[in-house]
Scaffold this active site. Structure first.
Site, PDB file in Angstrom:
ATOM      1  N   ARG A  80       0.841  -1.204   0.000  1.00 43.50           N
ATOM      2  CA  ARG A  80       0.000   0.000   0.000  1.00 43.50           C
ATOM      3  C   ARG A  80       0.877   1.256   0.000  1.00 43.50           C
ATOM      4  O   ARG A  80       0.472   2.309  -0.483  1.00 43.50           O
ATOM      5  CB  ARG A  80      -0.953   0.030   1.201  1.00 43.50           C
ATOM      6  CG  ARG A  80      -1.797   1.318   1.257  1.00 43.50           C
ATOM      7  CD  ARG A  80      -2.973   1.209   2.207  1.00 43.50           C
ATOM      8  NE  ARG A  80      -2.582   0.854   3.547  1.00 43.50           N
ATOM      9  CZ  ARG A  80      -2.006   1.684   4.426  1.00 43.50           C
ATOM     10  NH1 ARG A  80      -1.757   2.941   4.106  1.00 43.50           N
ATOM     11  NH2 ARG A  80      -1.691   1.270   5.624  1.00 43.50           N
ATOM     12  N   TYR A 119     -15.678  16.118 -16.340  1.00 43.73           N
ATOM     13  CA  TYR A 119     -16.225  14.776 -16.159  1.00 43.73           C
ATOM     14  C   TYR A 119     -17.243  14.846 -15.003  1.00 43.73           C
ATOM     15  O   TYR A 119     -16.963  15.439 -13.955  1.00 43.73           O
ATOM     16  CB  TYR A 119     -15.094  13.791 -15.840  1.00 43.73           C
ATOM     17  CG  TYR A 119     -15.627  12.485 -15.340  1.00 43.73           C
ATOM     18  CD1 TYR A 119     -16.457  11.707 -16.145  1.00 43.73           C
ATOM     19  CD2 TYR A 119     -15.341  12.026 -14.065  1.00 43.73           C
ATOM     20  CE1 TYR A 119     -16.981  10.511 -15.682  1.00 43.73           C
ATOM     21  CE2 TYR A 119     -15.857  10.835 -13.594  1.00 43.73           C
ATOM     22  CZ  TYR A 119     -16.681  10.084 -14.405  1.00 43.73           C
ATOM     23  OH  TYR A 119     -17.204   8.911 -13.942  1.00 43.73           O
ATOM     24  N   ASP A 145      -6.672  17.974 -15.544  1.00 42.27           N
ATOM     25  CA  ASP A 145      -6.962  16.597 -15.940  1.00 42.27           C
ATOM     26  C   ASP A 145      -6.641  16.459 -17.431  1.00 42.27           C
ATOM     27  O   ASP A 145      -7.251  17.119 -18.270  1.00 42.27           O
ATOM     28  CB  ASP A 145      -8.445  16.322 -15.650  1.00 42.27           C
ATOM     29  CG  ASP A 145      -8.879  14.907 -16.008  1.00 42.27           C
ATOM     30  OD1 ASP A 145      -8.269  14.294 -16.903  1.00 42.27           O
ATOM     31  OD2 ASP A 145      -9.857  14.426 -15.403  1.00 42.27           O
ATOM     32  N   LYS A 174      -8.574   5.155 -19.094  1.00 42.51           N
ATOM     33  CA  LYS A 174      -8.815   5.586 -20.471  1.00 42.51           C
ATOM     34  C   LYS A 174      -7.561   5.326 -21.323  1.00 42.51           C
ATOM     35  O   LYS A 174      -7.088   4.220 -21.356  1.00 42.51           O
ATOM     36  CB  LYS A 174      -9.260   7.056 -20.462  1.00 42.51           C
ATOM     37  CG  LYS A 174     -10.421   7.327 -19.485  1.00 42.51           C
ATOM     38  CD  LYS A 174     -11.624   6.483 -19.800  1.00 42.51           C
ATOM     39  CE  LYS A 174     -12.876   6.719 -18.978  1.00 42.51           C
ATOM     40  NZ  LYS A 174     -12.819   6.764 -17.552  1.00 42.51           N
TER      41      LYS A 174
HETATM   42  C1  LIG Z   1     -11.863  13.178 -17.928  1.00 40.52           C
HETATM   43  C2  LIG Z   1     -12.084  12.170 -16.841  1.00 40.52           C
HETATM   44  N1  LIG Z   1     -11.469  12.331 -15.664  1.00 40.52           N
HETATM   45  C3  LIG Z   1     -11.637  11.438 -14.669  1.00 40.52           C
HETATM   46  C4  LIG Z   1     -12.467  10.340 -14.791  1.00 40.52           C
HETATM   47  C5  LIG Z   1     -12.631   9.393 -13.652  1.00 40.52           C
HETATM   48  O1  LIG Z   1     -11.819   8.280 -13.838  1.00 40.52           O
HETATM   49  P1  LIG Z   1     -12.126   6.795 -13.306  1.00 40.52           P
HETATM   50  O2  LIG Z   1     -13.429   6.354 -13.902  1.00 40.52           O
HETATM   51  O3  LIG Z   1     -10.944   6.012 -13.725  1.00 40.52           O
HETATM   52  O4  LIG Z   1     -12.234   6.888 -11.813  1.00 40.52           O
HETATM   53  C6  LIG Z   1     -13.109  10.125 -16.011  1.00 40.52           C
HETATM   54  C7  LIG Z   1     -13.988   8.947 -16.177  1.00 40.52           C
HETATM   55  O5  LIG Z   1     -14.665   8.806 -17.171  1.00 40.52           O
HETATM   56  C8  LIG Z   1     -12.916  11.056 -17.063  1.00 40.52           C
HETATM   57  O6  LIG Z   1     -13.525  10.931 -18.259  1.00 40.52           O
END
Ligand SMILES: Cc1ncc(COP(=O)(O)O)c(C=O)c1O
Length: 397
Positions: free
Chosen positions: A62, A115, A186, A211
């Site tokens: 961890r 998101y 992000d 992704k």
């Molecule tokens: C742009 C973006 N950031 C963060 C996330 C969250 O990621 P996760 O689903 O791996 O927790 C997503 C999920 O679709 C996303 O599209």
């Protein structure tokens, strides 16, 4: 006297497996999966030395483990960062990073088109912990005006989900640093192949590794990249909240990162072809793709993105609403309705019904998300086949 069967079973080969390689003429070409939750020591000083940063080594998975570190090292290199951390999901990477820089009484400035899960976290969940968030349109609004004396960080996406808007990263970074704030961005949709936000002044780059970094729809993961200083501010919280990925996920992520540039180049080239096709289609009202010269984001993207690539994601509005969107989804032959993105094959998602389902109707309207809007994750196929499938489905409206 030999050990008992149970002791023999438990101790034969103790810790020798990897030590053997130091005496062999060969090592595994593929980095092994270290499927272990903990590491064993011969004495007390060996553990002390690791805790005191006097020796390198692993203690407990961890805290850190070789497969997480292998993936982090490749990603840090790709993003031009000094260091990186990998997480069990994109959400854990984002939330733990935010929590590393704010506390009760603080304030965050964020763009409103994000998101959906992150938008939920910022607009609802963080309130429970006494952190306020102001949403400002980073393209049309004034970020600096939204700052307060207690603002601690600015948050946005390099390519917004689902409208693919592109902020001026350097401009936001300048505002953040003039006021002593951290700028978190992000980069899930773009990846370091398309843009490297650290070079443009961002402090921490965040990913859903589920992704493109993973890229094969087989892992859930997250990652962050930054300077040693920023990463060391986040690491203790990652360890505390325990959001480490398992060794298999770490291994798969490292494996996938090897082909990131190849994949993103093809995703991007295919997406531009499909965007041009959709732009000329009579059933399509609007296409959101910054690679199109007609996009209001094109010049900003071109100035910041690398090598003429704009990523594999695009959205489009049909002339119509939910009925037309449903017809297209059920008429597609190869392109599947998949509420995620960035796999090897082309998939389609419906933001209003999936990723942005929990936006209120007003929030959706403000963000420009409509019932006739579909989002495509363009895959690695022959682009003519993707276009033929879309064309057939659009004709069914
Ligand atoms: C742009 C973006 N950031 C963060 C996330 C969250 O990621 P996760 O689903 O791996 O927790 C997503 C999920 O679709 C996303 O599209």
């Amino acid at each position: 006297m030999s050990d008992s069967l149970s002791t023999g079973l438990l101790h034969t080969g103790d810790g020798q497996f990897y030590k053997k390689f130091s005496n062999y003429a060969s090592v595994p070409e593929s980095f092994p999966i270290f499927l272990t939750s903990v590491f064993a020591f011969d004495d007390v000083p060996s553990v002390d030395a690791i805790y005191e940063h006097e020796a390198e080594g692993y203690i407990y998975s961890r805290i850190r483990h070789p497969n997480a570190d292998a993936a982090a090292e490749i990603l840090a290199e790709a993003d031009g960062g000094e260091d990186a951390l990998v997480f069990s999901s994109g959400m854990s990477a984002i939330i733990i990073s935010i929590l590393s820089f704010v506390q009760a009484g603080d304030h965050i400035v964020s763009s409103p088109v994000l998101y959906g899960g992150v938008h939920d976290y910022l607009s609802k969940e963080l309130k429970r912990f006494g952190v306020d968030v102001t949403f400002v349109d980073f393209l049309r609004g004034d970020v600096e005006k939204a700052l307060r004396p207690n603002t601690k960080l600015i948050y946005t996406e390099t390519l917004s989900n689902p409208l693919l808007e592109v902020p001026d990263i350097r401009k936001i970074a300048d505002v953040a640093h003039r006021h002593g704030l951290k700028f978190l961005i992000d980069n899930t949709f773009a990846t370091p192949v398309v843009v490297r936000p650290l070079e443009l002044g961002a402090d921490l780059v965040l990913y859903s590794a589920t992704k493109y970094l993973g890229g094969h729809s087989d892992i859930v993961g997250g990652a962050v990249v930054g300077s040693h200083e920023v990463i060391e501010a986040v690491r203790p919280k990652l360890v505390l909240y325990g959001a480490v990925p398992g060794p298999l996920e770490g291994w798969l992520l490292a494996r996938s990162l090897r082909t990131l540039e190849l994949r993103l180049t093809r995703h991007s080239e295919n997406a531009l072809r499909v965007a041009r096709f959709l732009e000329g289609h009579p059933k399509v009202e609007k296409v959101y793709y910054p690679g199109l010269e007609s996009s209001p984001d094109h010049e900003r993207a071109k100035a910041q993105f690398r090598g003429g690539l704009y990523g594999g994601m695009l959205s489009f509005n049909l002339r119509g609403g939910e009925r037309e969107a449903s017809t297209v989804i059920s008429s597609l032959k190869k392109i599947k309705y998949v509420p995620s993105l960035a796999g090897t094959a082309t998939t389609l998602s419906y933001a209003a019904k999936t990723s942005h389902r929990f936006y209120s109707p007003e929030e959706r309207e403000r963000a420009g998300i409509t019932m006739g809007q579909l989002r495509l994750s363009i895959g690695l196929e022959d682009p003519d086949d993707i276009i033929a499938d879309l064309n057939g489905a659009l004709e069914k409206i």
